[in-house]
Write a protein that holds these residues in place. Structure first.
Motif, PDB file in Angstrom:
ATOM      1  N   ARG A 134       0.826  -1.215   0.000  1.00 57.27           N
ATOM      2  CA  ARG A 134       0.000   0.000   0.000  1.00 57.27           C
ATOM      3  C   ARG A 134       0.857   1.261   0.000  1.00 57.27           C
ATOM      4  NH1 ARG A 134      -3.198  -1.695   5.225  1.00 57.27           N
ATOM      5  NH2 ARG A 134      -3.732   0.538   5.246  1.00 57.27           N
ATOM      6  N   ALA A 135       2.183   1.096  -0.290  1.00 55.91           N
ATOM      7  CA  ALA A 135       3.063   2.268  -0.295  1.00 55.91           C
ATOM      8  C   ALA A 135       2.644   3.239  -1.377  1.00 55.91           C
ATOM      9  CB  ALA A 135       4.508   1.829  -0.506  1.00 55.91           C
ATOM     10  N   GLU A 136       2.802   4.536  -1.072  1.00 58.52           N
ATOM     11  CA  GLU A 136       2.424   5.590  -2.008  1.00 58.52           C
ATOM     12  C   GLU A 136       3.671   6.315  -2.488  1.00 58.52           C
ATOM     13  OE1 GLU A 136      -1.109   7.938  -0.580  1.00 58.52           O
ATOM     14  OE2 GLU A 136      -0.663   6.862   1.291  1.00 58.52           O
ATOM     15  N   HIS A 137       3.551   6.973  -3.656  1.00 65.00           N
ATOM     16  CA  HIS A 137       4.626   7.820  -4.163  1.00 65.00           C
ATOM     17  C   HIS A 137       4.131   9.260  -4.104  1.00 65.00           C
ATOM     18  CE1 HIS A 137       6.884   4.338  -5.558  1.00 65.00           C
ATOM     19  NE2 HIS A 137       5.740   3.862  -6.027  1.00 65.00           N
ATOM     20  N   LEU A 138       4.613   9.990  -3.127  1.00 64.82           N
ATOM     21  CA  LEU A 138       4.224  11.390  -2.968  1.00 64.82           C
ATOM     22  C   LEU A 138       5.344  12.235  -3.523  1.00 64.82           C
ATOM     23  CD1 LEU A 138       2.710  11.290   0.639  1.00 64.82           C
ATOM     24  CD2 LEU A 138       1.556  10.972  -1.552  1.00 64.82           C
ATOM     25  N   GLY A 139       5.108  12.798  -4.699  1.00 67.12           N
ATOM     26  CA  GLY A 139       6.207  13.459  -5.378  1.00 67.12           C
ATOM     27  C   GLY A 139       7.200  12.395  -5.766  1.00 67.12           C
ATOM     28  N   GLU A 140       8.402  12.523  -5.273  1.00 70.05           N
ATOM     29  CA  GLU A 140       9.441  11.526  -5.548  1.00 70.05           C
ATOM     30  C   GLU A 140       9.775  10.724  -4.299  1.00 70.05           C
ATOM     31  OE1 GLU A 140      10.438  10.900  -8.437  1.00 70.05           O
ATOM     32  OE2 GLU A 140       9.452  12.598  -9.410  1.00 70.05           O
TER      33      GLU A 140
END
Length: 899
Positions: free
Chosen positions: A779-785
């Motif tokens: 469930r990891a997200e990519h917020l920006g980089e």
């Protein structure tokens, strides 16, 4: 003359003129109004007040003193001042209703001129302005012309013990050290009288003060002549050494030079380098003496009263040593030099050498752990304040340094003064008072003020060596101490009798109880105490009949209670001797005791818990003495003879002035002639050690810094203790379904089983955490980089931290923010990879998240934690933290597809 010769000359001179040489009392006085002995007369205070009588009317002493505050003795003076000290010796001669002004002046002049060979032209006496009698005596006895006899006001030349009590005029003697040493604004045209009133000129030093106790002031302010005028004098030992050795300061004498040479040896400085920075050297020399003598007299570093002062002196010395570039530990060699230089006269120093060195070493090690952080904090604080144009340290800031870094207020003031800053001392004291109030919540005092009885016409003979006697009632009072005619059945009262077999509470031993009877009347004796003058009084409850003044009665103690108390009191002496022998102490180490029929509690000065082996050695030694059935010898000797036999006076002030003292001795069966135990003691004891039965230490614990406590069972108490232990063992063996002999093996087996189960539980928990990690990584997200895992996992605090570590290890570089909402409370933890901490800080994210939870949080850039009372807001907290991350520009990771 060297310092030792000066001291001995003073004692020899006055001994040759009929004065009894009295040993210095300890620095800790038997006087609740004083923290430390601060003058030579303290040990004679009750003599001057008429509450104590001595076998002599003239005395001479070299008294150990300690002053850490007061006129010309504020501690900040120590170092910059050429002649002010914390620890010092006061040479004094005393007359208790014997000679008066004429004798005091004659002796002083004779000693100064004929023994010390001082030039009379350099001696300037002073008198109280209205004391023409003393001025006339100075002219007649010494030939000093009237213009050289200064008249000073009461503020300078009047002494009093307090607002009430003895008081009288003083006569000081100043020494002219030469016009070249003038430091006042009169440029050599000064006299000691202008210097002492207007300025503190370094040309004239006061070397002796003669106090003429001539009057007594009552509570209503009425002043009357004393029936027996007395003399109390004080000569500054260190100052006199400087005069005779022509030292520019007290530190330029053989009292301090060996100590300063030791410090110079430690620093590697030349003499010129030492003289360029005299203050740290002086502080180390002065405080080195103070700490050595305080610990020798039973004070150990701590946070209460005397212990607090000692800790402050040690830490202030450390701070000045650090200023010289010394690295801890360095106080030990200074302390050893004090012992070597002064141990020939003060035998307690070499006797307690090991204990003194250990106490100082432990305190130095303890302070070293926080010193550098404290220095960094205050220097950073001062720099920031200076940049803002401020020049003062607030009370709360000083308290933080004290409470967090162990910097006593005096150390803070020293550092502040060196930077041109002041300290809000009032604000600091207010913070300290708030802390004391917080600490005192729930505490209560068991102290009962001594009962004041009108016993001036009563003479009661106390003889605890007999169990029963006939006597006459000589005084009756109610429980508040007010005289009454009689007391009836059902009432409580105070009775004084002409002769009593009851032991009054004292010396750690509880009072006897028992019965008073007369024809048709009975009363239980509930307690026996001493009135203000030492007269024993009995608090009784009347069962039948009544008791009146003049009644003849029979007094009988409760014999079983007395026998049990005697066993424990003799066991206390055996314990004290065994402790000293096993632990390697020469002098007494007792710091308090309670001797009751059902309890033996003994406090002693020692810096660490007794080991099992030491406890066993003490028990073995004590039981050997008991099983030997040695005689317990009680006899009376003059104090000097008792001490010559090795008797310890644990409370020396109780024995001063008595013609003979009571000695309790237990012989040593080894045949070397030295008793196993010999102490001055007024308590009751068994006749032979075998009556104690057996001896067992049942518990050992710490009481305060440097003080340990042991509980001991003897006689019936030990039997009951063993019966209880046997029953507990039987109960345990029954629960384990084993014999008593198999209990240990059974317990070991259960403990091993428990360890195996705990290890298996940890393994399973770790597997569960790994599974949770894998689920959350999906469930990891990519917020920006930035790779981010922000999720709820209802785990305990430690498990939550471990899970964050496991995720961050795989996620790198990334941010992990986990929350838990167990038991109605929210907890959040955050872990940020090293590669991101220059842009994203875990502490900042947690603070923002915790605000949504109604709480606070913080930490370092890599890891932080926080929480609050609103777990339902966890999702909102995550959203706020993620929004903050999105606003931060972060370079792309080296391999964004690695996840």
């Amino acid at each position: 003359m060297n310092a030792a010769d000066i001291r001995q000359a003073f004692l020899d001179f006055f001994e040759g003129h009929g004065h009894t040489v009295v040993e210095s009392s300890p620095l800790v006085p038997d006087d609740p109004s004083l923290l430390f002995v601060n003058a030579g007369m303290v040990q004679f205070k009750n003599v001057f007040l008429g509450l104590d009588k001595r076998s002599y009317r003239r005395a001479v002493t070299s008294q150990k003193c300690l002053r850490v505050s007061g006129k010309h003795n504020d501690i900040e003076e120590v170092g910059p001042s050429p002649r002010h000290h914390t620890f010092f010796e006061m040479l004094g001669n005393f007359s208790f209703g014997d000679y008066f002004k004429q004798g005091a002046i004659e002796y002083a002049w004779d000693f100064l001129l004929n023994w010390l060979k001082l030039d009379p032209r350099r001696l300037w006496p002073t008198v109280y302005a209205d004391d023409e009698e003393a001025a006339q005596l100075w002219r007649e006895i010494t030939g000093v012309p009237d213009p050289r006899i200064g008249r000073l006001p009461a503020s300078e030349n009047w002494w009093s013990m307090g607002e009430t009590g003895p008081n009288g005029p003083c006569s000081e003697i100043f020494y002219d050290r030469g016009v070249e040493r003038c430091t006042c604004s009169l440029n050599g045209e000064c006299t000691p009288y202008t210097a002492s009133v207007d300025e503190d000129c370094d040309r004239f030093w006061e070397i002796w003060n003669l106090v003429f106790m001539q009057y007594h002031t009552d509570e209503d302010g009425t002043t009357t002549d004393l029936s027996a005028p007395s003399v109390d004098t004080g000569m500054g030992f260190e100052r006199m050494a400087a005069v005779l050795q022509n030292g520019a300061t007290n530190y330029d004498t053989d009292i301090f030079q060996p100590l300063m040479a030791k410090v110079r040896e430690l620093t590697g400085h030349s003499e010129i380098e030492m003289n360029e920075q005299p203050v740290p050297y002086r502080v180390l020399a002065d405080h080195g003496r103070a700490m050595t003598f305080l610990i020798a007299d039973g004070v150990v570093p701590g946070n209460e009263e005397r212990s607090y002062i000692l800790r402050m002196l040690i830490r202030r010395a450390i701070r000045f040593g650090k200023q010289l570039g010394l690295e801890s530990p360095f106080l030990g060699p200074v302390v050893e030099t004090v012992i070597d230089e002064m141990g020939h006269f003060y035998g307690e120093l070499p006797q307690r050498r090991d204990f003194i060195l250990k106490a100082v070493g432990q305190e130095e090690q303890r302070f070293a752990r926080t010193f550098e952080a404290g220095i960094d904090y205050i220097e950073d604080l001062i720099a920031k304040k200076r940049a803002r144009g401020e020049d003062a340290i607030a009370g709360k800031e000083a308290f933080f340094l004290h409470d967090t870094h162990g910097f006593h207020i005096q150390i803070v003031e020293d550092i502040a003064q060196e930077h041109g800053f002041s300290v809000d001392r009032t604000g600091f004291e207010q913070e300290m008072e708030l802390q004391r109030e917080r600490s005192a919540v729930g505490a209560k005092s068991d102290g009962v003020p001594p009962l004041w009885l009108d016993v001036s016409q009563c003479e009661c003979e106390s003889d605890p060596d007999m169990p029963e006697c006939r006597s006459e009632i000589i005084h009756v009072a109610d429980t508040n101490g007010q005289p009454i005619d009689h007391v009836e059945a059902g009432q409580e009262a105070i009775l004084l009798v002409s002769r009593s077999p009851f032991y009054p509470e004292g010396g750690g031993q509880v009072a006897d109880t028992g019965r008073i009877t007369s024809e048709g009347s009975r009363a239980d004796v509930l307690d026996v105490q001493r009135a203000q003058d030492g007269t024993p009084y009995h608090r009784v409850h009347v069962i039948d009949g009544s008791f009146s003044l003049g009644d003849e009665c029979t007094l009988a103690i409760e014999r079983e209670r007395r026998a049990a108390t005697q066993r424990n009191h003799t066991a206390t002496h055996v314990l004290h001797a065994a402790l000293r022998k096993v632990l390697g102490y020469v002098g007494g180490i007792q710091a308090g005791s309670r001797v009751a029929p059902d309890e033996l509690r003994f406090d002693f000065t020692h810096l660490e818990a007794l080991s099992d082996d030491e406890i066993r050695q003490i028990e073995d030694m004590a039981n050997d003495v008991i099983l030997d059935d040695r005689p317990v010898e009680v006899f009376y000797d003059p104090l000097t003879e008792a001490k010559a036999k090795g008797a310890m006076a644990l409370f020396p002030e109780d024995y001063q002035g008595k013609d003979k003292v009571r000695v309790v001795s237990i012989p040593d069966e080894d045949g070397d002639g030295t008793p196993f135990s010999i102490e001055l003691c007024g308590g009751t004891h068994v006749e032979r050690t075998g009556e104690i039965g057996l001896f067992k230490i049942t518990r050992e614990e710490g009481v305060s810094a440097g003080v340990r406590r042991v509980y001991v069972a003897t006689g019936d108490n030990l039997y009951n203790y063993l019966v209880q232990k046997e029953r507990r063992l039987q109960d345990v063996s029954a629960r384990l379904e084993s014999t008593e002999g198999e209990v240990v093996q059974k317990v070991d087996a259960l403990l091993e089983q428990k360890r195996n189960l705990e290890q298996e539980l940890k393994r399973l928990q770790y597997l569960e955490l790994q599974q949770t990690r894998d689920e959350l990584l999906k469930r990891a997200e990519h917020l920006g980089e930035v790779n981010v895992v922000a999720a709820r996992a209802d785990l305990g605090g430690d498990a939550l931290k471990e899970l964050a570590d496991l995720i961050e290890d795989v996620l790198q570089p990334g941010v992990v923010l986990l929350g838990s909402g167990r038991d109605g409370k929210a907890v959040v933890v955050c872990k940020v990879s090293d590669a991101l901490t220059d842009r994203i800080r875990a502490g900042d994210l947690v603070r923002q998240a915790a605000e949504q939870l109604g709480g606070k949080g913080g930490g370092n850039p890599r890891f932080a934690q926080g929480g609050g009372p609103r777990p339902d807001n966890l999702d909102q907290a995550f959203d706020v933290a993620k929004a903050a991350i999105e606003e931060i520009e972060v370079p792309s990771p080296t391999n964004p597809d690695e996840l």
